[in-house]
Design a protein around this motif. Sequence first.
Motif, PDB file in Angstrom:
ATOM      1  N   GLY A   1     -12.284 -10.811   3.085  1.00 50.79           N
ATOM      2  CA  GLY A   1     -12.625  -9.427   2.751  1.00 50.79           C
ATOM      3  C   GLY A   1     -11.386  -8.596   2.483  1.00 50.79           C
ATOM      4  N   ALA A   2     -10.512  -9.100   1.616  1.00 48.93           N
ATOM      5  CA  ALA A   2      -9.156  -8.540   1.519  1.00 48.93           C
ATOM      6  C   ALA A   2      -8.850  -7.833   0.207  1.00 48.93           C
ATOM      7  CB  ALA A   2      -8.132  -9.653   1.745  1.00 48.93           C
ATOM      8  N   THR A   3      -9.854  -7.502  -0.597  1.00 51.54           N
ATOM      9  CA  THR A   3      -9.557  -6.843  -1.868  1.00 51.54           C
ATOM     10  C   THR A   3      -9.405  -5.335  -1.731  1.00 51.54           C
ATOM     11  OG1 THR A   3     -11.917  -6.669  -2.422  1.00 51.54           O
ATOM     12  CG2 THR A   3     -10.726  -8.634  -3.201  1.00 51.54           C
ATOM     13  N   GLN A   4      -9.720  -4.794  -0.553  1.00 52.36           N
ATOM     14  CA  GLN A   4      -9.602  -3.349  -0.362  1.00 52.36           C
ATOM     15  C   GLN A   4      -9.451  -3.044   1.129  1.00 52.36           C
ATOM     16  OE1 GLN A   4     -13.245  -1.143  -1.182  1.00 52.36           O
ATOM     17  NE2 GLN A   4     -14.489  -2.942  -0.780  1.00 52.36           N
ATOM     18  N   GLY A   5      -9.174  -1.792   1.439  1.00 49.24           N
ATOM     19  CA  GLY A   5      -9.206  -1.307   2.806  1.00 49.24           C
ATOM     20  C   GLY A   5      -8.309  -2.064   3.764  1.00 49.24           C
ATOM     21  N   LEU A   6      -8.822  -2.303   4.964  1.00 51.60           N
ATOM     22  CA  LEU A   6      -8.033  -2.949   6.011  1.00 51.60           C
ATOM     23  C   LEU A   6      -7.613  -4.355   5.622  1.00 51.60           C
ATOM     24  CD1 LEU A   6      -6.874  -2.871   8.893  1.00 51.60           C
ATOM     25  CD2 LEU A   6      -9.089  -3.767   9.680  1.00 51.60           C
ATOM     26  N   GLY A   7      -8.497  -5.105   4.969  1.00 49.67           N
ATOM     27  CA  GLY A   7      -8.142  -6.466   4.589  1.00 49.67           C
ATOM     28  C   GLY A   7      -6.948  -6.511   3.661  1.00 49.67           C
ATOM     29  N   ARG A   8      -6.952  -5.641   2.670  1.00 45.94           N
ATOM     30  CA  ARG A   8      -5.814  -5.578   1.751  1.00 45.94           C
ATOM     31  C   ARG A   8      -4.541  -5.155   2.497  1.00 45.94           C
ATOM     32  NH1 ARG A   8      -5.138  -4.313  -4.118  1.00 45.94           N
ATOM     33  NH2 ARG A   8      -3.077  -3.344  -4.344  1.00 45.94           N
ATOM     34  N   ALA A   9      -4.684  -4.212   3.428  1.00 47.52           N
ATOM     35  CA  ALA A   9      -3.524  -3.766   4.209  1.00 47.52           C
ATOM     36  C   ALA A   9      -2.981  -4.893   5.077  1.00 47.52           C
ATOM     37  CB  ALA A   9      -3.911  -2.567   5.067  1.00 47.52           C
ATOM     38  N   LEU A  10      -3.853  -5.731   5.617  1.00 45.71           N
ATOM     39  CA  LEU A  10      -3.389  -6.875   6.405  1.00 45.71           C
ATOM     40  C   LEU A  10      -2.604  -7.857   5.537  1.00 45.71           C
ATOM     41  CD1 LEU A  10      -6.572  -7.501   8.572  1.00 45.71           C
ATOM     42  CD2 LEU A  10      -4.331  -6.739   9.420  1.00 45.71           C
ATOM     43  N   VAL A  11      -3.102  -8.114   4.338  1.00 38.41           N
ATOM     44  CA  VAL A  11      -2.373  -8.990   3.423  1.00 38.41           C
ATOM     45  C   VAL A  11      -1.002  -8.402   3.106  1.00 38.41           C
ATOM     46  CG1 VAL A  11      -2.316  -9.903   1.066  1.00 38.41           C
ATOM     47  CG2 VAL A  11      -4.427 -10.023   2.410  1.00 38.41           C
ATOM     48  N   GLN A  12      -0.974  -7.125   2.778  1.00 38.16           N
ATOM     49  CA  GLN A  12       0.288  -6.473   2.459  1.00 38.16           C
ATOM     50  C   GLN A  12       1.251  -6.545   3.640  1.00 38.16           C
ATOM     51  OE1 GLN A  12      -0.061  -2.284   1.498  1.00 38.16           O
ATOM     52  NE2 GLN A  12       1.753  -2.360   0.206  1.00 38.16           N
ATOM     53  N   GLY A  13       0.742  -6.295   4.849  1.00 39.93           N
ATOM     54  CA  GLY A  13       1.598  -6.352   6.031  1.00 39.93           C
ATOM     55  C   GLY A  13       2.129  -7.745   6.301  1.00 39.93           C
ATOM     56  N   LEU A  14       1.299  -8.767   6.064  1.00 36.33           N
ATOM     57  CA  LEU A  14       1.769 -10.142   6.252  1.00 36.33           C
ATOM     58  C   LEU A  14       2.888 -10.477   5.278  1.00 36.33           C
ATOM     59  CD1 LEU A  14      -1.670 -11.912   6.799  1.00 36.33           C
ATOM     60  CD2 LEU A  14       0.214 -11.853   8.445  1.00 36.33           C
ATOM     61  N   THR A  15       2.746 -10.048   4.028  1.00 32.78           N
ATOM     62  CA  THR A  15       3.801 -10.342   3.054  1.00 32.78           C
ATOM     63  C   THR A  15       5.111  -9.667   3.455  1.00 32.78           C
ATOM     64  OG1 THR A  15       3.244  -8.463   1.617  1.00 32.78           O
ATOM     65  CG2 THR A  15       2.115 -10.537   1.202  1.00 32.78           C
ATOM     66  N   GLN A  16       5.033  -8.512   4.060  1.00 29.40           N
ATOM     67  CA  GLN A  16       6.236  -7.806   4.481  1.00 29.40           C
ATOM     68  C   GLN A  16       6.914  -8.477   5.670  1.00 29.40           C
ATOM     69  OE1 GLN A  16       4.541  -3.933   5.141  1.00 29.40           O
ATOM     70  NE2 GLN A  16       4.652  -3.332   2.984  1.00 29.40           N
ATOM     71  N   ARG A  17       6.131  -9.162   6.491  1.00 30.77           N
ATOM     72  CA  ARG A  17       6.681  -9.800   7.686  1.00 30.77           C
ATOM     73  C   ARG A  17       6.961 -11.286   7.486  1.00 30.77           C
ATOM     74  NH1 ARG A  17       4.166  -6.926  13.038  1.00 30.77           N
ATOM     75  NH2 ARG A  17       3.544  -4.936  12.095  1.00 30.77           N
ATOM     76  N   PHE A  18       6.420 -11.862   6.439  1.00 33.00           N
ATOM     77  CA  PHE A  18       6.657 -13.267   6.121  1.00 33.00           C
ATOM     78  C   PHE A  18       7.909 -13.411   5.263  1.00 33.00           C
ATOM     79  CE2 PHE A  18       2.330 -15.663   6.508  1.00 33.00           C
ATOM     80  CZ  PHE A  18       2.304 -15.376   7.862  1.00 33.00           C
ATOM     81  N   THR A  19       8.317 -14.655   5.047  1.00 29.53           N
ATOM     82  CA  THR A  19       9.418 -14.958   4.138  1.00 29.53           C
ATOM     83  C   THR A  19       8.843 -15.448   2.819  1.00 29.53           C
ATOM     84  OG1 THR A  19       9.638 -17.311   4.705  1.00 29.53           O
ATOM     85  CG2 THR A  19      10.724 -15.715   6.164  1.00 29.53           C
ATOM     86  N   GLU A  20       9.707 -15.656   1.856  1.00 21.08           N
ATOM     87  CA  GLU A  20       9.259 -16.136   0.544  1.00 21.08           C
ATOM     88  C   GLU A  20       8.708 -17.549   0.618  1.00 21.08           C
ATOM     89  OE1 GLU A  20      12.412 -15.734  -2.224  1.00 21.08           O
ATOM     90  OE2 GLU A  20      12.313 -13.531  -2.305  1.00 21.08           O
ATOM     91  N   ARG A  21       9.046 -18.298   1.659  1.00 25.44           N
ATOM     92  CA  ARG A  21       8.565 -19.671   1.808  1.00 25.44           C
ATOM     93  C   ARG A  21       7.139 -19.723   2.344  1.00 25.44           C
ATOM     94  NH1 ARG A  21      10.872 -22.339   5.677  1.00 25.44           N
ATOM     95  NH2 ARG A  21      10.665 -24.400   4.735  1.00 25.44           N
ATOM     96  N   ASP A  22       6.682 -18.625   2.915  1.00 24.73           N
ATOM     97  CA  ASP A  22       5.356 -18.587   3.523  1.00 24.73           C
ATOM     98  C   ASP A  22       4.280 -18.264   2.476  1.00 24.73           C
ATOM     99  OD1 ASP A  22       6.612 -19.003   6.006  1.00 24.73           O
ATOM    100  OD2 ASP A  22       6.906 -16.838   6.260  1.00 24.73           O
TER     101      ASP A  22
END
Length: 275
Positions: A14-35
């Motif tokens: 459920g990640a195309t909007q709202g909290l789900g999209r924010a979780l994806v965005q936050g993970l990319t910020q905390r992950f590395t390019e290898r993840d």
Amino acid sequence: MTTDSTPRVALVTGATQGLGRALVQGLTQRFTERDTVYLTGRDAGRVAAAAKDLGVSGEVLDVAEPGAARRVAEQIRQRHGGIDIVFNNAVMRTGPADPPAAVIEEYVAVNNLGTTGVLRAFLPLLRDGGRAIVVASTFGSLRYLAPALHDRFDDLADLDEVDTQALRWRDAVRDGTAMAGAWPAFLNIPSKIAQVAAIRTVAAQRRSSDLERGVLLAAVCPGMINTPTSGQWWDVSGAPSPEQAAVALLDLALGPVDPAHYGELVRHGEVLPWK
């Protein structure tokens, strides 16, 4: 979580909007390019657009479709061998004007059968240190349900029994007997309780081995969020944005395991009582 030398893999439903999209965005910020972060949703066009915008991998996953979660889980197993973080966030949104009997079929299919389907599909793939988190709410506590109904969701044997109880409630809403009985009129309450019951049920079966492996299973309450859907029900003008609400959930997923959180409903790091 996997070792520093192993790329991490996360998935959000459920990640195309709202909290789900924010979780994806936050993970990319905390992950590395290898993840790898998988953004999922049921609409292929919206998944593709959101994944491109955030620079992540997109997968179509309609959690209400039988077998869909297992299909995506198998793809991830073949590509990566396992998974580190699963956020079950998919939800069917309803408004105050929606007749409960008219929406209950899809509501339970997405919010409840979808939750147990994701748990069945992805829990076997969790690596050491993994996290499986179900996004629920404060309403996921038995204290919001009439005591006569507590045994419907307490100390259940397995996820099949969780599904059975959710379907019994669905049928009562559909045929009108729920309104004549002890069930609350607000659909969100029994649905969220069933989601938390699902986490509690699998946690009771896995607790010892999971804690030895550093694995966390938990339900989480993000609190009130300023979204158009929530705005139909409450005044959310002063509520956090999805990006702000996602922080506590990301901290739970990426921080060290607190054994007190295992199998519980957690809000901002604190365990909410089940009953």
